[in-house]
Design a protein around this motif. Structure first.
Motif, PDB file in Angstrom:
ATOM      1  N   GLU A 220       0.931  -1.296  -0.092  1.00 53.96           N
ATOM      2  CA  GLU A 220      -0.078  -0.007   0.016  1.00 53.96           C
ATOM      3  C   GLU A 220       0.813   1.336  -0.243  1.00 53.96           C
ATOM      4  N   LEU A 221       2.083   1.122  -0.267  1.00 56.81           N
ATOM      5  CA  LEU A 221       2.973   2.262  -0.231  1.00 56.81           C
ATOM      6  C   LEU A 221       3.002   2.956  -1.514  1.00 56.81           C
ATOM      7  N   ASP A 222       2.797   4.318  -1.478  1.00 60.79           N
ATOM      8  CA  ASP A 222       2.840   5.236  -2.740  1.00 60.79           C
ATOM      9  C   ASP A 222       4.041   5.917  -2.685  1.00 60.79           C
ATOM     10  N   VAL A 223       4.136   6.813  -3.785  1.00 60.57           N
ATOM     11  CA  VAL A 223       5.366   7.476  -3.875  1.00 60.57           C
ATOM     12  C   VAL A 223       5.365   8.887  -2.642  1.00 60.57           C
ATOM     13  N   GLY A 224       6.439   8.863  -2.319  1.00 56.64           N
ATOM     14  CA  GLY A 224       6.536   9.920  -1.191  1.00 56.64           C
ATOM     15  C   GLY A 224       6.243   9.443   0.215  1.00 56.64           C
ATOM     16  N   GLN A 225       5.791   8.188   0.122  1.00 57.64           N
ATOM     17  CA  GLN A 225       5.512   7.463   1.705  1.00 57.64           C
ATOM     18  C   GLN A 225       6.609   6.806   2.184  1.00 57.64           C
ATOM     19  N   LYS A 226       6.818   6.598   3.510  1.00 62.30           N
ATOM     20  CA  LYS A 226       7.732   5.788   4.094  1.00 62.30           C
ATOM     21  C   LYS A 226       7.153   5.018   5.333  1.00 62.30           C
ATOM     22  N   LEU A 227       7.854   4.039   5.783  1.00 62.25           N
ATOM     23  CA  LEU A 227       7.427   3.265   6.978  1.00 62.25           C
ATOM     24  C   LEU A 227       8.392   3.660   8.015  1.00 62.25           C
ATOM     25  N   LEU A 228       7.866   3.716   9.344  1.00 57.96           N
ATOM     26  CA  LEU A 228       8.941   3.713  10.322  1.00 57.96           C
ATOM     27  C   LEU A 228       8.736   2.733  11.275  1.00 57.96           C
ATOM     28  N   MET A 229       9.749   2.610  12.247  1.00 55.57           N
ATOM     29  CA  MET A 229      10.101   1.460  12.896  1.00 55.57           C
ATOM     30  C   MET A 229       8.857   1.149  13.727  1.00 55.57           C
ATOM     31  N   ARG A 230       8.031   2.298  14.215  1.00 52.53           N
ATOM     32  CA  ARG A 230       6.900   2.105  14.875  1.00 52.53           C
ATOM     33  C   ARG A 230       5.580   1.279  14.137  1.00 52.53           C
ATOM     34  N   ASP A 231       5.741   1.049  12.789  1.00 51.23           N
ATOM     35  CA  ASP A 231       4.964   0.382  11.794  1.00 51.23           C
ATOM     36  C   ASP A 231       5.075  -0.732  11.726  1.00 51.23           C
ATOM     37  N   LEU A 232       6.242  -1.429  12.522  1.00 52.13           N
ATOM     38  CA  LEU A 232       6.397  -2.981  12.321  1.00 52.13           C
ATOM     39  C   LEU A 232       5.332  -3.809  12.932  1.00 52.13           C
ATOM     40  N   ILE A 233       4.956  -4.896  12.461  1.00 45.83           N
ATOM     41  CA  ILE A 233       3.972  -5.542  13.081  1.00 45.83           C
ATOM     42  C   ILE A 233       4.573  -6.766  13.816  1.00 45.83           C
ATOM     43  N   VAL A 234       4.717  -6.847  15.083  1.00 48.68           N
ATOM     44  CA  VAL A 234       5.419  -7.779  15.762  1.00 48.68           C
ATOM     45  C   VAL A 234       4.631  -8.388  16.959  1.00 48.68           C
ATOM     46  N   HIS A 235       5.266  -9.453  17.610  1.00 45.44           N
ATOM     47  CA  HIS A 235       4.539  -9.974  18.626  1.00 45.44           C
ATOM     48  C   HIS A 235       4.513  -8.957  19.965  1.00 45.44           C
ATOM     49  N   SER A 243      14.799   4.130  18.433  1.00 44.66           N
ATOM     50  CA  SER A 243      13.772   5.073  18.251  1.00 44.66           C
ATOM     51  C   SER A 243      12.427   4.557  17.214  1.00 44.66           C
ATOM     52  N   PRO A 244      11.282   4.694  17.574  1.00 39.79           N
ATOM     53  CA  PRO A 244      10.358   4.446  16.709  1.00 39.79           C
ATOM     54  C   PRO A 244       9.967   5.297  15.795  1.00 39.79           C
ATOM     55  N   ASP A 245      10.558   6.427  15.652  1.00 37.73           N
ATOM     56  CA  ASP A 245      10.362   7.583  14.540  1.00 37.73           C
ATOM     57  C   ASP A 245      11.447   7.129  13.552  1.00 37.73           C
ATOM     58  N   GLN A 246      12.589   6.269  13.504  1.00 34.55           N
ATOM     59  CA  GLN A 246      13.152   5.968  12.604  1.00 34.55           C
ATOM     60  C   GLN A 246      12.885   5.331  11.362  1.00 34.55           C
ATOM     61  N   PRO A 247      13.000   5.765  10.079  1.00 36.31           N
ATOM     62  CA  PRO A 247      12.418   5.258   8.972  1.00 36.31           C
ATOM     63  C   PRO A 247      13.277   4.082   8.735  1.00 36.31           C
ATOM     64  N   ILE A 248      12.653   2.948   8.029  1.00 37.96           N
ATOM     65  CA  ILE A 248      13.130   1.794   7.551  1.00 37.96           C
ATOM     66  C   ILE A 248      13.091   1.634   6.274  1.00 37.96           C
ATOM     67  N   CYS A 249      12.178   2.470   5.467  1.00 39.37           N
ATOM     68  CA  CYS A 249      12.136   2.351   3.933  1.00 39.37           C
ATOM     69  C   CYS A 249      11.228   3.413   3.315  1.00 39.37           C
ATOM     70  N   SER A 250      11.373   3.699   2.174  1.00 41.16           N
ATOM     71  CA  SER A 250      10.562   4.740   1.507  1.00 41.16           C
ATOM     72  C   SER A 250      10.484   4.522   0.095  1.00 41.16           C
ATOM     73  N   ILE A 251       9.427   5.141  -0.806  1.00 39.78           N
ATOM     74  CA  ILE A 251       9.173   5.068  -1.923  1.00 39.78           C
ATOM     75  C   ILE A 251       9.782   6.391  -2.584  1.00 39.78           C
ATOM     76  N   ILE A 252      10.629   6.467  -3.440  1.00 36.68           N
ATOM     77  CA  ILE A 252      10.920   7.639  -3.957  1.00 36.68           C
ATOM     78  C   ILE A 252      10.839   7.682  -5.431  1.00 36.68           C
ATOM     79  N   GLY A 253      10.104   8.843  -5.794  1.00 34.96           N
ATOM     80  CA  GLY A 253       9.576   9.102  -7.080  1.00 34.96           C
ATOM     81  C   GLY A 253      11.081   9.687  -8.046  1.00 34.96           C
TER      82      GLY A 253
END
Length: 267
Positions: A220-235, A243-253
């Motif tokens: 569901e990731l679109d151009v300009g969006q990124k995922l942060l550590m807080r977004d990870l789905i874990v037990h 830091s939960p605000d660190q980015p882990i990946c992004s989609i760059i146009g």
């Protein structure tokens, strides 16, 4: 896209609303947050768990000496110096045992699994008084490979550090990230490109539910969006140590053709 706050900062009522989709899909009688956060821990349905086909016993023999010259002698006969520690709150502690493990076996595991996956997987370590599997069994214990030092030119293992991992242990682990859903990502389908920022994320994990990796869904990731550590789905029993605000990946146009032309004309 479902975004989540870091689990370790949530109160119990909020945590019930922020469980992973796998936990939320359990039937009401099966889902008990108090049980999920208390031992004995179990993997949640749908979450990655170690593949039994990669289970392997690592054989070792005791050693009484250390140092550069002794290590060189061990490597000449096909063994790698190693250390086994106790752990306390995820840190290296006492009860140190000096051992040597088989170089070929460690090289095979690292090559087959990948270095980061080798360092996030539990193994059974058997220490024998003689050669591997011979003599008296000195110790049989579940361990986590904490460090592996590889030769810069040949990738041959030079030394290994293991941490004992009983069920009561809490282990600091750099868990590998596995990115999925690239084909369905709206941004990538538009011709943008994927920017990997993090390949591992550090968690404090109960030893019985160490994840072999964490899936990161890009569908569901679109151009300009990124995922942060807080977004990870874990037990929910795993505690994020970064830091939960660190980015882990992004989609760059990429720059639009018209913008490129205007930039070239302005030069």
């Amino acid at each position: 896209m479902l975004l989540r706050r870091p689990l370790q900062t949530l109160t119990l009522p909020l945590l019930r609303r922020h469980l992973s989709t796998s936990a939320a899909s359990l039937s009401a009688p099966d889902l008990n947050i108090d049980e999920l956060l208390s031992p004995p821990f179990q993997y949640l349905p749908g979450h990655p768990r170690p593949d039994a086909k990669h289970d392997e016993v690592i054989f070792a023999v005791p050693r009484t000496s250390s140092g550069r010259h002794f290590a060189a002698k061990e490597r000449k006969v096909g063994r790698v110096p190693a250390i086994v520690f106790e752990q306390e709150n995820g840190q290296e502690g006492g009860n140190k045992r000096l051992v040597s493990v088989q170089s070929k076996q460690i090289r095979k595991l690292v090559d087959h699994l990948g270095r980061s996956f080798f360092l996030s997987r539990l193994f059974r370590l058997e220490v024998w008084s003689d050669h591997a599997g011979q003599g008296d069994l000195v110790e049989s214990v579940r361990v986590l490979p904490r460090k592996v030092h590889l030769h810069a030119g040949t990738d041959e293992p030079l030394n290994v550090t293991f941490m004992r991992a009983p069920s009561s242990a809490l282990l600091k682990i750099d868990v590998p990230l596995m990115y999925i859903g690239e084909d369905a990502s709206p941004g990538l389908r538009k011709g943008a490109y994927f920017n990997t920022i993090k390949r591992t994320v550090k968690f404090l994990c109960p030893a019985d539910i160490v994840p072999p990796y964490i899936e990161v869904d890009l569908s569901e990731l679109d151009v300009g969006q990124k995922l942060l550590m807080r977004d990870l789905i874990v037990h929910p029993a795993l505690k994020l140590l970064q830091s939960p605000d660190q980015p882990i990946c992004s989609i760059i146009g990429s720059r639009a053709p018209d913008q490129k032309k205007e930039k070239e004309k302005s030069k």
